[in-house]
Design a protein around this motif. Structure first.
Motif, PDB file in Angstrom:
ATOM      1  N   ARG A   1      28.751   4.856   4.593  1.00 46.11           N
ATOM      2  CA  ARG A   1      27.623   4.857   5.517  1.00 46.11           C
ATOM      3  C   ARG A   1      26.367   4.971   4.666  1.00 46.11           C
ATOM      4  N   VAL A   2      25.299   4.362   5.133  1.00 52.31           N
ATOM      5  CA  VAL A   2      24.012   4.455   4.451  1.00 52.31           C
ATOM      6  C   VAL A   2      23.113   5.275   5.357  1.00 52.31           C
ATOM      7  N   ARG A   3      22.571   6.379   4.811  1.00 50.30           N
ATOM      8  CA  ARG A   3      21.741   7.279   5.619  1.00 50.30           C
ATOM      9  C   ARG A   3      20.343   7.371   5.012  1.00 50.30           C
ATOM     10  N   LEU A   4      19.365   7.300   5.882  1.00 46.09           N
ATOM     11  CA  LEU A   4      17.967   7.434   5.497  1.00 46.09           C
ATOM     12  C   LEU A   4      17.693   8.884   5.115  1.00 46.09           C
ATOM     13  N   THR A   5      17.022   9.098   3.993  1.00 49.66           N
ATOM     14  CA  THR A   5      16.640  10.446   3.585  1.00 49.66           C
ATOM     15  C   THR A   5      15.357  10.853   4.297  1.00 49.66           C
ATOM     16  N   ALA A   6      14.982  12.106   4.162  1.00 53.08           N
ATOM     17  CA  ALA A   6      13.715  12.575   4.737  1.00 53.08           C
ATOM     18  C   ALA A   6      12.550  11.778   4.154  1.00 53.08           C
ATOM     19  N   ALA A   7      12.603  11.506   2.857  1.00 50.62           N
ATOM     20  CA  ALA A   7      11.535  10.708   2.225  1.00 50.62           C
ATOM     21  C   ALA A   7      11.508   9.299   2.807  1.00 50.62           C
ATOM     22  N   GLY A   8      12.674   8.725   3.063  1.00 51.39           N
ATOM     23  CA  GLY A   8      12.754   7.397   3.669  1.00 51.39           C
ATOM     24  C   GLY A   8      12.220   7.388   5.084  1.00 51.39           C
ATOM     25  N   ARG A   9      12.497   8.448   5.844  1.00 46.01           N
ATOM     26  CA  ARG A   9      11.980   8.534   7.218  1.00 46.01           C
ATOM     27  C   ARG A   9      10.453   8.587   7.202  1.00 46.01           C
ATOM     28  N   GLN A  10       9.890   9.400   6.326  1.00 45.43           N
ATOM     29  CA  GLN A  10       8.437   9.518   6.269  1.00 45.43           C
ATOM     30  C   GLN A  10       7.805   8.209   5.818  1.00 45.43           C
ATOM     31  N   LEU A  11       8.382   7.584   4.801  1.00 41.60           N
ATOM     32  CA  LEU A  11       7.828   6.332   4.290  1.00 41.60           C
ATOM     33  C   LEU A  11       7.915   5.227   5.338  1.00 41.60           C
ATOM     34  N   SER A  12       9.013   5.177   6.086  1.00 41.49           N
ATOM     35  CA  SER A  12       9.131   4.145   7.128  1.00 41.49           C
ATOM     36  C   SER A  12       8.071   4.344   8.195  1.00 41.49           C
ATOM     37  N   ALA A  13       7.784   5.580   8.560  1.00 43.68           N
ATOM     38  CA  ALA A  13       6.762   5.856   9.580  1.00 43.68           C
ATOM     39  C   ALA A  13       5.375   5.489   9.067  1.00 43.68           C
ATOM     40  N   ASP A  14       5.080   5.855   7.829  1.00 37.98           N
ATOM     41  CA  ASP A  14       3.763   5.552   7.252  1.00 37.98           C
ATOM     42  C   ASP A  14       3.549   4.043   7.113  1.00 37.98           C
ATOM     43  N   ALA A  15       4.573   3.342   6.632  1.00 34.65           N
ATOM     44  CA  ALA A  15       4.455   1.894   6.453  1.00 34.65           C
ATOM     45  C   ALA A  15       4.361   1.177   7.795  1.00 34.65           C
ATOM     46  N   LEU A  16       5.080   1.678   8.787  1.00 34.61           N
ATOM     47  CA  LEU A  16       4.993   1.080  10.122  1.00 34.61           C
ATOM     48  C   LEU A  16       3.581   1.232  10.691  1.00 34.61           C
ATOM     49  N   ALA A  17       2.985   2.397  10.520  1.00 32.39           N
ATOM     50  CA  ALA A  17       1.625   2.611  11.015  1.00 32.39           C
ATOM     51  C   ALA A  17       0.654   1.627  10.353  1.00 32.39           C
ATOM     52  N   ALA A  18       0.794   1.422   9.054  1.00 25.34           N
ATOM     53  CA  ALA A  18      -0.079   0.473   8.343  1.00 25.34           C
ATOM     54  C   ALA A  18       0.159  -0.954   8.830  1.00 25.34           C
ATOM     55  N   LEU A  19       1.416  -1.300   9.062  1.00 24.79           N
ATOM     56  CA  LEU A  19       1.756  -2.634   9.557  1.00 24.79           C
ATOM     57  C   LEU A  19       1.146  -2.871  10.937  1.00 24.79           C
TER      58      LEU A  19
ATOM     59  N   GLU B   1       0.822  -1.215   0.000  1.00 23.31           N
ATOM     60  CA  GLU B   1       0.000   0.000   0.000  1.00 23.31           C
ATOM     61  C   GLU B   1       0.852   1.260   0.000  1.00 23.31           C
ATOM     62  N   HIS B   2       2.103   1.123   0.382  1.00 24.59           N
ATOM     63  CA  HIS B   2       3.032   2.255   0.414  1.00 24.59           C
ATOM     64  C   HIS B   2       4.138   2.103  -0.625  1.00 24.59           C
ATOM     65  N   GLY B   3       3.936   1.195  -1.577  1.00 25.75           N
ATOM     66  CA  GLY B   3       4.901   1.012  -2.651  1.00 25.75           C
ATOM     67  C   GLY B   3       6.206   0.382  -2.222  1.00 25.75           C
ATOM     68  N   LEU B   4       6.168  -0.408  -1.158  1.00 22.38           N
ATOM     69  CA  LEU B   4       7.382  -1.027  -0.625  1.00 22.38           C
ATOM     70  C   LEU B   4       7.332  -2.539  -0.716  1.00 22.38           C
ATOM     71  N   GLU B   5       8.483  -3.123  -0.924  1.00 26.60           N
ATOM     72  CA  GLU B   5       8.680  -4.560  -0.753  1.00 26.60           C
ATOM     73  C   GLU B   5       9.070  -4.782   0.709  1.00 26.60           C
ATOM     74  N   VAL B   6       8.913  -6.007   1.192  1.00 30.22           N
ATOM     75  CA  VAL B   6       9.262  -6.312   2.584  1.00 30.22           C
ATOM     76  C   VAL B   6      10.726  -5.983   2.854  1.00 30.22           C
ATOM     77  N   TRP B   7      11.612  -6.365   1.957  1.00 30.89           N
ATOM     78  CA  TRP B   7      13.042  -6.120   2.188  1.00 30.89           C
ATOM     79  C   TRP B   7      13.341  -4.627   2.242  1.00 30.89           C
ATOM     80  N   GLU B   8      12.618  -3.827   1.452  1.00 27.33           N
ATOM     81  CA  GLU B   8      12.841  -2.381   1.479  1.00 27.33           C
ATOM     82  C   GLU B   8      12.472  -1.819   2.853  1.00 27.33           C
ATOM     83  N   PHE B   9      11.342  -2.268   3.376  1.00 29.99           N
ATOM     84  CA  PHE B   9      10.953  -1.817   4.707  1.00 29.99           C
ATOM     85  C   PHE B   9      11.992  -2.264   5.732  1.00 29.99           C
ATOM     86  N   ASP B  10      12.470  -3.494   5.631  1.00 31.18           N
ATOM     87  CA  ASP B  10      13.456  -3.987   6.599  1.00 31.18           C
ATOM     88  C   ASP B  10      14.675  -3.070   6.657  1.00 31.18           C
ATOM     89  N   VAL B  11      15.157  -2.626   5.498  1.00 32.04           N
ATOM     90  CA  VAL B  11      16.355  -1.781   5.465  1.00 32.04           C
ATOM     91  C   VAL B  11      16.056  -0.383   5.989  1.00 32.04           C
TER      92      VAL B  11
END
Length: 171
Positions: A121-139, A56-66
């Motif tokens: 180093r791998v750093r989460l972008t602002a878009a990644g932070r927002q998407l992780s929060a939205d996907a977590l709420a749905a989960l 629903e948020h355009g993510l694969e499971v592995w993408e969310f995991d990372v």
């Protein structure tokens, strides 16, 4: 009503499987199937719920995991690829490919490691932070639904019992 709050006539597919094995191989103790087959089947249901919530948020499971591993790392939301491998139970070759794909999606940036000129180093972008929060709420909404049949005390008890099993695998 049985003592555990389950109607005495309630049976799931595992009950049928175990009954069949008891009939076919009465000399074997098939008792572990009562727990572990249920865990396997529940894991499949959970996997479907996760895939749906993330899709629903355009993510694969592995993408969310990372991106979730990076988000949980806290500010500045960055980890080494090696740390990501450990936290997501993947391999270094797989992680390189995953990071490349997440960079292309604008969800993470690859930065030089200030302490190791050869490292990154791998750093989460602002878009990644927002998407992780939205996907977590749905989960979490979907997972609450999966646990609806248990009250608070039963959920805590189940969590405690599962922790006892998991510790043996993760130590």
């Amino acid at each position: 009503m049985a003592a555990r709050g389950i109607p005495t006539d309630a049976r799931d597919e595992v009950d049928h499987i175990v009954a069949a094995w008891r009939r076919e191989v009465p000399h074997l103790d098939v008792e572990p199937l009562l727990v572990l087959s249920r865990l396997t089947r529940l894991a499949r249901h959970l996997d479907r719920a996760r895939r749906t919530a993330f899709a629903e948020h355009g993510l694969e499971v592995w993408e969310f995991d990372v991106i979730a591993a990076l988000r949980r790392a806290g500010t500045p939301y960055e980890l080494s690829p090696g740390d990501l491998v450990k936290r997501t139970l993947s391999t270094s070759g797989t992680m390189t490919n995953r990071v490349d794909r997440l960079v292309r999606r604008g969800l993470v940036d690859r930065l030089p490691d200030p302490e190791d000129r050869r490292g990154v180093r791998v750093r989460l972008t602002a878009a990644g932070r927002q998407l992780s929060a939205d996907a977590l709420a749905a989960l979490l909404e979907r997972e609450r639904g999966l646990l609806e049949g248990l009250d608070d005390a039963e959920r805590r008890q189940l969590a405690d019992l599962l922790t006892r099993l998991m510790v043996r695998f993760e130590s």
